[in-house]
Design an enzyme around this catalytic site. Structure first.
Site, PDB file in Angstrom:
ATOM      1  N   CYS A 127     -10.858   3.319  -0.739  1.00  0.00           N
ATOM      2  CA  CYS A 127      -9.465   3.583  -0.412  1.00  0.00           C
ATOM      3  C   CYS A 127      -9.228   2.837   0.886  1.00  0.00           C
ATOM      4  O   CYS A 127     -10.029   2.942   1.824  1.00  0.00           O
ATOM      5  CB  CYS A 127      -9.235   5.083  -0.213  1.00  0.00           C
ATOM      6  SG  CYS A 127      -7.601   5.471   0.465  1.00  0.00           S
ATOM      7  N   THR A 128      -8.141   2.066   0.942  1.00  0.00           N
ATOM      8  CA  THR A 128      -7.946   1.200   2.109  1.00  0.00           C
ATOM      9  C   THR A 128      -7.625   1.990   3.387  1.00  0.00           C
ATOM     10  O   THR A 128      -7.652   1.425   4.473  1.00  0.00           O
ATOM     11  CB  THR A 128      -6.849   0.156   1.825  1.00  0.00           C
ATOM     12  OG1 THR A 128      -5.672   0.830   1.345  1.00  0.00           O
ATOM     13  CG2 THR A 128      -7.316  -0.852   0.801  1.00  0.00           C
ATOM     14  N   HIS A 129      -7.338   3.282   3.239  1.00  0.00           N
ATOM     15  CA  HIS A 129      -7.157   4.100   4.442  1.00  0.00           C
ATOM     16  C   HIS A 129      -8.506   4.428   5.101  1.00  0.00           C
ATOM     17  O   HIS A 129      -8.546   4.721   6.300  1.00  0.00           O
ATOM     18  CB  HIS A 129      -6.489   5.439   4.087  1.00  0.00           C
ATOM     19  CG  HIS A 129      -5.005   5.375   3.887  1.00  0.00           C
ATOM     20  ND1 HIS A 129      -4.436   4.792   2.791  1.00  0.00           N
ATOM     21  CD2 HIS A 129      -3.979   5.835   4.648  1.00  0.00           C
ATOM     22  CE1 HIS A 129      -3.111   4.913   2.873  1.00  0.00           C
ATOM     23  NE2 HIS A 129      -2.814   5.537   3.993  1.00  0.00           N
ATOM     24  N   GLU A 179      -2.564   9.281   7.823  1.00  0.00           N
ATOM     25  CA  GLU A 179      -1.094   9.168   7.861  1.00  0.00           C
ATOM     26  C   GLU A 179      -0.474  10.102   8.904  1.00  0.00           C
ATOM     27  O   GLU A 179       0.560   9.805   9.476  1.00  0.00           O
ATOM     28  CB  GLU A 179      -0.511   9.471   6.476  1.00  0.00           C
ATOM     29  CG  GLU A 179      -0.830   8.410   5.425  1.00  0.00           C
ATOM     30  CD  GLU A 179       0.012   7.137   5.568  1.00  0.00           C
ATOM     31  OE1 GLU A 179       1.167   7.223   6.011  1.00  0.00           O
ATOM     32  OE2 GLU A 179      -0.515   6.057   5.228  1.00  0.00           O
ATOM     33  N   CYS A 183      -4.173  -1.423  -2.169  1.00  0.00           N
ATOM     34  CA  CYS A 183      -4.222   0.014  -2.417  1.00  0.00           C
ATOM     35  C   CYS A 183      -5.058   0.171  -3.679  1.00  0.00           C
ATOM     36  O   CYS A 183      -4.652  -0.285  -4.754  1.00  0.00           O
ATOM     37  CB  CYS A 183      -2.804   0.534  -2.634  1.00  0.00           C
ATOM     38  SG  CYS A 183      -2.714   2.267  -3.070  1.00  0.00           S
ATOM     39  N   ASN A 184      -6.210   0.781  -3.535  1.00  0.00           N
ATOM     40  CA  ASN A 184      -7.100   0.928  -4.694  1.00  0.00           C
ATOM     41  C   ASN A 184      -6.435   1.734  -5.797  1.00  0.00           C
ATOM     42  O   ASN A 184      -6.569   1.433  -6.981  1.00  0.00           O
ATOM     43  CB  ASN A 184      -8.382   1.640  -4.275  1.00  0.00           C
ATOM     44  CG  ASN A 184      -9.195   0.825  -3.302  1.00  0.00           C
ATOM     45  OD1 ASN A 184     -10.081   0.083  -3.699  1.00  0.00           O
ATOM     46  ND2 ASN A 184      -8.899   0.941  -2.025  1.00  0.00           N
ATOM     47  N   THR A 185      -5.701   2.765  -5.378  1.00  0.00           N
ATOM     48  CA  THR A 185      -5.057   3.653  -6.345  1.00  0.00           C
ATOM     49  C   THR A 185      -4.039   2.871  -7.178  1.00  0.00           C
ATOM     50  O   THR A 185      -4.021   2.960  -8.413  1.00  0.00           O
ATOM     51  CB  THR A 185      -4.348   4.793  -5.580  1.00  0.00           C
ATOM     52  OG1 THR A 185      -5.290   5.381  -4.679  1.00  0.00           O
ATOM     53  CG2 THR A 185      -3.802   5.833  -6.515  1.00  0.00           C
ATOM     54  N   ASP A 196       0.869  -1.181   0.000  1.00  0.00           N
ATOM     55  CA  ASP A 196       0.000   0.000   0.000  1.00  0.00           C
ATOM     56  C   ASP A 196       0.903   1.226   0.000  1.00  0.00           C
ATOM     57  O   ASP A 196       2.096   1.129   0.307  1.00  0.00           O
ATOM     58  CB  ASP A 196      -0.908   0.018   1.242  1.00  0.00           C
ATOM     59  CG  ASP A 196      -1.827   1.242   1.260  1.00  0.00           C
ATOM     60  OD1 ASP A 196      -2.466   1.528   0.224  1.00  0.00           O
ATOM     61  OD2 ASP A 196      -1.888   1.940   2.287  1.00  0.00           O
ATOM     62  N   SER A 197       0.303   2.381  -0.311  1.00  0.00           N
ATOM     63  CA  SER A 197       1.082   3.617  -0.261  1.00  0.00           C
ATOM     64  C   SER A 197       1.450   3.974   1.180  1.00  0.00           C
ATOM     65  O   SER A 197       2.307   4.819   1.394  1.00  0.00           O
ATOM     66  CB  SER A 197       0.267   4.758  -0.868  1.00  0.00           C
ATOM     67  OG  SER A 197      -0.910   4.942  -0.109  1.00  0.00           O
ATOM     68  N   TYR A 244      -0.486   8.580  -2.695  1.00  0.00           N
ATOM     69  CA  TYR A 244      -0.341   8.282  -4.128  1.00  0.00           C
ATOM     70  C   TYR A 244      -1.489   8.914  -4.927  1.00  0.00           C
ATOM     71  O   TYR A 244      -1.360   9.161  -6.113  1.00  0.00           O
ATOM     72  CB  TYR A 244      -0.419   6.761  -4.361  1.00  0.00           C
ATOM     73  CG  TYR A 244       0.843   5.969  -4.115  1.00  0.00           C
ATOM     74  CD1 TYR A 244       1.937   6.493  -3.435  1.00  0.00           C
ATOM     75  CD2 TYR A 244       0.925   4.661  -4.585  1.00  0.00           C
ATOM     76  CE1 TYR A 244       3.071   5.724  -3.218  1.00  0.00           C
ATOM     77  CE2 TYR A 244       2.061   3.888  -4.383  1.00  0.00           C
ATOM     78  CZ  TYR A 244       3.131   4.420  -3.694  1.00  0.00           C
ATOM     79  OH  TYR A 244       4.246   3.651  -3.490  1.00  0.00           O
ATOM     80  N   GLY A 245      -2.613   9.067  -4.263  1.00  0.00           N
ATOM     81  CA  GLY A 245      -3.889   9.348  -4.940  1.00  0.00           C
ATOM     82  C   GLY A 245      -3.902  10.502  -5.923  1.00  0.00           C
ATOM     83  O   GLY A 245      -4.643  10.472  -6.900  1.00  0.00           O
TER      84      GLY A 245
END
Ligand code: DGL
Length: 273
Positions: free
Chosen positions: A185-187, A153, A74-76, A11-12, A43-44
């Site tokens: 988004c996994t966040h 983050e 990470c979807n992005t 993931d980012s 990253y998005g």
């Protein structure tokens, strides 16, 4: 049967931990190797070629270890590189978009589904396409939420500022009469209580994590890849390109366990290979 090989997750940043958590719950015998590119997160809003380069660097790094499957959590990154990585890899590769879309379709009663994600995920319409492949007769509403990932983050989750930003960003969705919202988004599952508060209890929030872990489990059963029963718990290993302590704090709070975290300068590590 496969004893030592790990499940690689990228993931980012810390978002993929939402998927790691579910894999640990559903597949407790599996060893996890995780890379979070926190140093270059988010990253998005980056150009696709940068997202591609960074994602491939993480994957190349983890492929130095014995791994038996890769989850692009990470979807992005999945929106940009999933198909390419599937072709390049000799092991199974899973993204989070198809599983998330499937979970939303099976949850929605009114077929009015919302998607929130990063600018790249929304711009590529990856979820909308995945949803319409499963059911073309849907109302779909998409919204990019670029301010959400930094809240996670930077450890601002529990602040009044986070509540204010989530409420303000999601305001356009309040009148859409959606019954299901994909956290694309996994966040975002780390913000789920604020998101639920902003949109009300009538809307069901969907995270891809559970369905992704289920898909991994099915795949392991089909390919006989499940780890054997062992006397001790698997020793997971987490790499971050960013601040080790921050990763550790967020990770330990979210996963509710001690984590072994190593800091890796990814660009440097790739040069020294
Ligand atoms: N967690 C990631 C996702 O699922 C990326 C967030 C970001 O780096 O912008 O899209």
């Amino acid at each position: 049967m496969n004893e030592q090989k790990a499940v690689a997750i990228i993931d980012s940043g810390v978002g993929g931990l939402t998927v790691a958590k579910e894999i640990m719950r559903q597949l407790p015998r599996e060893k996890i190797l995780y890379f979070g590119d926190n140093d270059r997160c988010p990253y998005g809003s980056r150009p696709a070629d940068e997202i591609r380069t960074f994602s491939l660097q993480m994957i190349e790094y983890l492929y130095q270890y014995p791994v038996k499957a890769l989850v692009i959590a990470c979807n992005t990154a999945a929106a940009v590189v999933l198909e390419e990585v599937k072709e390049l890899s000799s092991i199974p590769v899973l993204g989070v978009i198809e599983p998330g879309a499937r979970a939303a379709i099976s949850t929605s009663r009114t077929r009015r589904i919302g998607i929130i994600g990063t600018e790249t995920t929304i711009r590529t319409s990856s979820y909308e396409r995945a949803l319409r492949r499963l059911n073309p007769n849907l109302y779909v509403s998409q919204l990019a939420c670029p301010e959400f990932v930094p809240l996670v983050e930077k450890r601002l989750l529990h602040t009044p500022e986070a509540r204010r930003i989530v409420e303000k960003t999601l305001a356009p969705l309040r009148y859409e009469e959606l019954d299901t919202l994909i956290l694309g988004c996994t966040h975002y599952p780390l913000l789920s209580s604020l998101i639920q508060e902003a949109l009300g209890d009538e809307i069901t929030l969907i995270s891809s994590a559970e369905e992704t872990a289920r898909e991994l489990s099915t795949l392991f059963s089909l390919d006989d890849l499940h780890a054997c029963e062992q006397s001790s718990a698997p020793q997971h290993l987490f790499f971050t390109s960013g601040n080790k302590q921050i990763f550790q704090e967020i990770g330990e709070e979210w996963l509710d366990r001690e984590l072994h975290v190593e800091q890796k300068d990814l660009a440097q590590a790739m040069q020294n290979k």
